[in-house]
Motif scaffolding. Structure first.
Motif, mmCIF file in Angstrom:
data_model
loop_
_atom_site.group_PDB
_atom_site.id
_atom_site.type_symbol
_atom_site.label_atom_id
_atom_site.label_comp_id
_atom_site.label_asym_id
_atom_site.label_seq_id
_atom_site.Cartn_x
_atom_site.Cartn_y
_atom_site.Cartn_z
ATOM 1 N N GLY A 35 5.412 57.647 32.663
ATOM 2 C CA GLY A 35 5.306 58.620 33.745
ATOM 3 C C GLY A 35 4.571 58.105 34.965
ATOM 4 O O GLY A 35 4.006 58.885 35.738
ATOM 5 N N PHE A 36 4.565 56.763 35.170
ATOM 6 C CA PHE A 36 3.896 56.163 36.315
ATOM 7 C C PHE A 36 4.879 55.300 37.100
ATOM 8 O O PHE A 36 5.943 54.922 36.589
ATOM 9 C CB PHE A 36 2.729 55.275 35.872
ATOM 10 N N SER A 37 4.502 54.951 38.311
ATOM 11 C CA SER A 37 5.271 53.958 39.051
ATOM 12 C C SER A 37 5.090 52.612 38.362
ATOM 13 O O SER A 37 4.072 52.377 37.693
ATOM 14 C CB SER A 37 4.783 53.856 40.493
ATOM 15 N N LYS A 38 6.053 51.725 38.523
ATOM 16 C CA LYS A 38 5.972 50.454 37.807
ATOM 17 C C LYS A 38 4.776 49.624 38.270
ATOM 18 O O LYS A 38 4.175 48.895 37.476
ATOM 19 C CB LYS A 38 7.267 49.663 37.952
ATOM 20 N N TYR A 39 4.400 49.729 39.544
ATOM 21 C CA TYR A 39 3.282 48.937 40.050
ATOM 22 C C TYR A 39 1.959 49.437 39.474
ATOM 23 O O TYR A 39 1.107 48.648 39.070
ATOM 24 C CB TYR A 39 3.269 48.980 41.580
ATOM 25 N N HIS A 40 1.792 50.757 39.441
ATOM 26 C CA HIS A 40 0.566 51.330 38.893
ATOM 27 C C HIS A 40 0.476 51.051 37.398
ATOM 28 O O HIS A 40 -0.589 50.665 36.885
ATOM 29 C CB HIS A 40 0.522 52.833 39.162
ATOM 30 N N TYR A 41 1.589 51.215 36.689
ATOM 31 C CA TYR A 41 1.550 51.004 35.247
ATOM 32 C C TYR A 41 1.327 49.536 34.900
ATOM 33 O O TYR A 41 0.659 49.217 33.918
ATOM 34 C CB TYR A 41 2.827 51.510 34.581
ATOM 35 N N HIS A 42 1.872 48.642 35.705
ATOM 36 C CA HIS A 42 1.642 47.211 35.488
ATOM 37 C C HIS A 42 0.144 46.913 35.516
ATOM 38 O O HIS A 42 -0.371 46.179 34.661
ATOM 39 C CB HIS A 42 2.361 46.396 36.567
ATOM 40 N N ARG A 43 -0.579 47.495 36.474
ATOM 41 C CA ARG A 43 -2.023 47.270 36.585
ATOM 42 C C ARG A 43 -2.762 47.865 35.389
ATOM 43 O O ARG A 43 -3.680 47.242 34.837
ATOM 44 C CB ARG A 43 -2.551 47.876 37.889
ATOM 45 N N ILE A 44 -2.362 49.078 34.979
ATOM 46 C CA ILE A 44 -3.013 49.728 33.836
ATOM 47 C C ILE A 44 -2.827 48.906 32.568
ATOM 48 O O ILE A 44 -3.775 48.644 31.828
ATOM 49 C CB ILE A 44 -2.439 51.150 33.623
ATOM 50 N N PHE A 45 -1.596 48.496 32.306
ATOM 51 C CA PHE A 45 -1.276 47.755 31.085
ATOM 52 C C PHE A 45 -2.034 46.433 31.053
ATOM 53 O O PHE A 45 -2.630 46.059 30.033
ATOM 54 C CB PHE A 45 0.234 47.507 31.003
ATOM 55 N N ARG A 100 -4.786 45.639 32.529
ATOM 56 C CA ARG A 100 -6.215 45.854 32.359
ATOM 57 C C ARG A 100 -6.557 46.231 30.924
ATOM 58 O O ARG A 100 -7.546 45.759 30.357
ATOM 59 C CB ARG A 100 -6.689 46.960 33.306
ATOM 60 N N GLU A 101 -5.746 47.085 30.280
ATOM 61 C CA GLU A 101 -6.046 47.567 28.933
ATOM 62 C C GLU A 101 -5.723 46.538 27.855
ATOM 63 O O GLU A 101 -6.477 46.378 26.893
ATOM 64 C CB GLU A 101 -5.262 48.855 28.656
ATOM 65 N N VAL A 102 -4.590 45.842 27.991
ATOM 66 C CA VAL A 102 -4.106 44.962 26.924
ATOM 67 C C VAL A 102 -4.445 43.492 27.193
ATOM 68 O O VAL A 102 -4.557 42.695 26.259
ATOM 69 C CB VAL A 102 -2.582 45.143 26.736
ATOM 70 N N GLY A 103 -4.624 43.132 28.458
ATOM 71 C CA GLY A 103 -5.002 41.761 28.779
ATOM 72 C C GLY A 103 -3.864 40.853 29.169
ATOM 73 O O GLY A 103 -4.084 39.703 29.562
ATOM 74 N N ARG A 161 -21.842 46.831 28.765
ATOM 75 C CA ARG A 161 -20.857 47.688 28.098
ATOM 76 C C ARG A 161 -19.800 46.783 27.486
ATOM 77 O O ARG A 161 -19.205 45.944 28.167
ATOM 78 C CB ARG A 161 -20.254 48.680 29.087
ATOM 79 N N LEU A 162 -19.553 46.959 26.189
ATOM 80 C CA LEU A 162 -18.721 46.031 25.436
ATOM 81 C C LEU A 162 -17.493 46.740 24.870
ATOM 82 O O LEU A 162 -17.602 47.820 24.293
ATOM 83 C CB LEU A 162 -19.546 45.432 24.301
ATOM 84 N N LYS A 163 -16.350 46.100 25.040
ATOM 85 C CA LYS A 163 -15.083 46.651 24.537
ATOM 86 C C LYS A 163 -14.570 45.792 23.386
ATOM 87 O O LYS A 163 -14.414 44.585 23.515
ATOM 88 C CB LYS A 163 -14.046 46.688 25.656
ATOM 89 N N LEU A 164 -14.333 46.434 22.259
ATOM 90 C CA LEU A 164 -13.677 45.812 21.105
ATOM 91 C C LEU A 164 -12.246 46.317 21.067
ATOM 92 O O LEU A 164 -12.009 47.526 21.120
ATOM 93 C CB LEU A 164 -14.403 46.204 19.813
ATOM 94 N N SER A 165 -11.276 45.414 20.992
ATOM 95 C CA SER A 165 -9.881 45.845 20.934
ATOM 96 C C SER A 165 -9.118 44.988 19.934
ATOM 97 O O SER A 165 -9.568 43.909 19.530
ATOM 98 C CB SER A 165 -9.216 45.740 22.318
ATOM 99 N N GLY A 166 -7.971 45.480 19.525
ATOM 100 C CA GLY A 166 -7.138 44.738 18.599
ATOM 101 C C GLY A 166 -5.847 45.482 18.317
ATOM 102 O O GLY A 166 -5.665 46.632 18.734
ATOM 103 N N PHE A 167 -4.943 44.813 17.638
ATOM 104 C CA PHE A 167 -3.655 45.397 17.271
ATOM 105 C C PHE A 167 -3.659 45.698 15.779
ATOM 106 O O PHE A 167 -4.082 44.870 14.963
ATOM 107 C CB PHE A 167 -2.512 44.454 17.618
ATOM 108 N N ILE A 168 -3.177 46.892 15.433
ATOM 109 C CA ILE A 168 -3.179 47.353 14.042
ATOM 110 C C ILE A 168 -1.789 47.858 13.656
ATOM 111 O O ILE A 168 -1.111 48.505 14.454
ATOM 112 C CB ILE A 168 -4.226 48.469 13.838
ATOM 113 N N LYS A 169 -1.398 47.547 12.420
ATOM 114 C CA LYS A 169 -0.155 48.045 11.823
ATOM 115 C C LYS A 169 -0.520 48.645 10.474
ATOM 116 O O LYS A 169 -1.379 48.104 9.772
ATOM 117 C CB LYS A 169 0.834 46.886 11.648
ATOM 118 N N THR A 170 0.089 49.764 10.099
ATOM 119 C CA THR A 170 -0.271 50.413 8.838
ATOM 120 C C THR A 170 0.955 50.776 8.015
ATOM 121 O O THR A 170 2.055 50.947 8.550
ATOM 122 C CB THR A 170 -1.088 51.696 9.082
ATOM 123 N N LYS A 171 0.716 50.911 6.711
ATOM 124 C CA LYS A 171 1.755 51.373 5.793
ATOM 125 C C LYS A 171 1.105 52.227 4.713
ATOM 126 O O LYS A 171 0.169 51.797 4.038
ATOM 127 C CB LYS A 171 2.474 50.176 5.154
#
Length: 293
Positions: A32-42, A44-47, A183-193
């Motif tokens: 639901g964002f413009s491609k330019y705005h979403y590109h910046r968000i993604f 920043r969040e995912v790296g 301020r410290l950010k911990l992030s990672g990718f998770i898959k579950t079953k």
């Protein structure tokens, strides 16, 4: 504003459409964002950029097929939307430093025997320890067949869980010295079953007396059931009197959870923290002291 739910929704969309045409316009539209705005968000969040994320997820899935199926390289290339085997080979070499055919030949020989030599936990996962209420009822290890990027992921799975409330964690601890006042950010990718309880990342900041200063275990946004790879994050402040930072992956009850690409980064004060404020549940004053209500 936290964009994590939006990022997770679109990563889920990407994971479900890796074998179809994906574009920045289409993914941004899902958010639901413009491609330019979403590109910046993604980014920043995912790296990484959206296009880079899509590319390396396709390559990772292709690497899995090279090792665990006998599909032809051209068929794998076309399955993951590469226009030719040559284009696929160029991209594949960027991540694995080998052309696909050579990777299949060499890595197939190097894969540890499927009889699985049972190693001790500390040998199997360097730096990680297994803890929790009933760690002996769970197993942690390395999975070289299921991964988000590269060649392997870490996993936790229930083995002999008997009662509701049993849980375990694969975890590490390190000194807080380098992060005091940050301020410290911990992030990672998770898959579950088959997660019947819940699972998620967790992080805790303690002082020298082992008192908890900051804590989050995603209990207000738990991961349950079956889920494809997605991105999750925790953000905590590290007060000046901090001594130890502990973190890991938690699994409560039965299930199987994979984790990959865990990362730490310093973030600015515009990034909201996820600290669980236990004092918010406290009353301002005592009530019903005469037990008449």
């Amino acid at each position: 504003m936290s964009y994590s739910p939006i990022i997770q929704k679109t990563i889920q969309y990407i994971e479900n459409h890796l074998q179809t045409d994906l574009s920045l316009d289409g993914v941004a539209k899902q958010a639901g964002f413009s491609k330019y705005h979403y590109h910046r968000i993604f980014q920043r969040e995912v790296g990484v950029s959206i296009s880079e994320y899509i590319r390396y997820r396709r390559i990772a899935n292709a690497a899995n097929l090279l090792l665990y199926t006998d599909k032809k390289i051209i068929d794998i290339a076309l399955l993951y939307c590469f226009e030719s085997q040559e284009a696929f080979t160029r991209s594949f070499k960027q991540y694995y430093r080998l052309p696909p055919g050579q990777y299949r030949k060499i890595m197939s020989k190097l894969l540890f025997q499927k009889e699985e030599i049972k190693l001790k936990n500390d040998q199997l996962l360097k730096g990680w320890i297994l803890s929790g209420s009933h760690p002996s009822h769970y197993e942690m290890g390395i999975d070289r067949e299921v991964f988000h990027k590269g060649n392997a992921s870490g996993y936790l799975k229930s083995v002999t869980v008997e009662e509701i409330g049993e849980f375990t964690t694969m975890m590490q601890e390190f000194k807080a010295d380098k992060y005091l006042g940050k301020r410290l950010k911990l992030s990672g990718f998770i898959k579950t079953k088959g997660v019947e309880g819940f699972c998620g990342l967790w992080m805790r900041v303690d002082d020298h007396l082992h008192d908890v200063l900051q804590f989050d275990n995603m209990s207000n946004r738990p991961i349950k059931g079956d889920n494809e790879w997605n991105h999750y994050a925790i953000v905590l402040d590290v007060p000046e009197n901090s001594a130890v930072i502990a973190f890991g992956v938690l699994l409560s009850g039965k299930g199987h959870v994979w984790v990959d690409e865990i990362a730490f980064e310093e973030v600015d004060n515009h990034t909201p923290t996820t600290n669980i404020d236990f004092t918010s549940e406290l009353l301002d004053e005592p009530v019903n002291l005469s037990f008449e209500e």
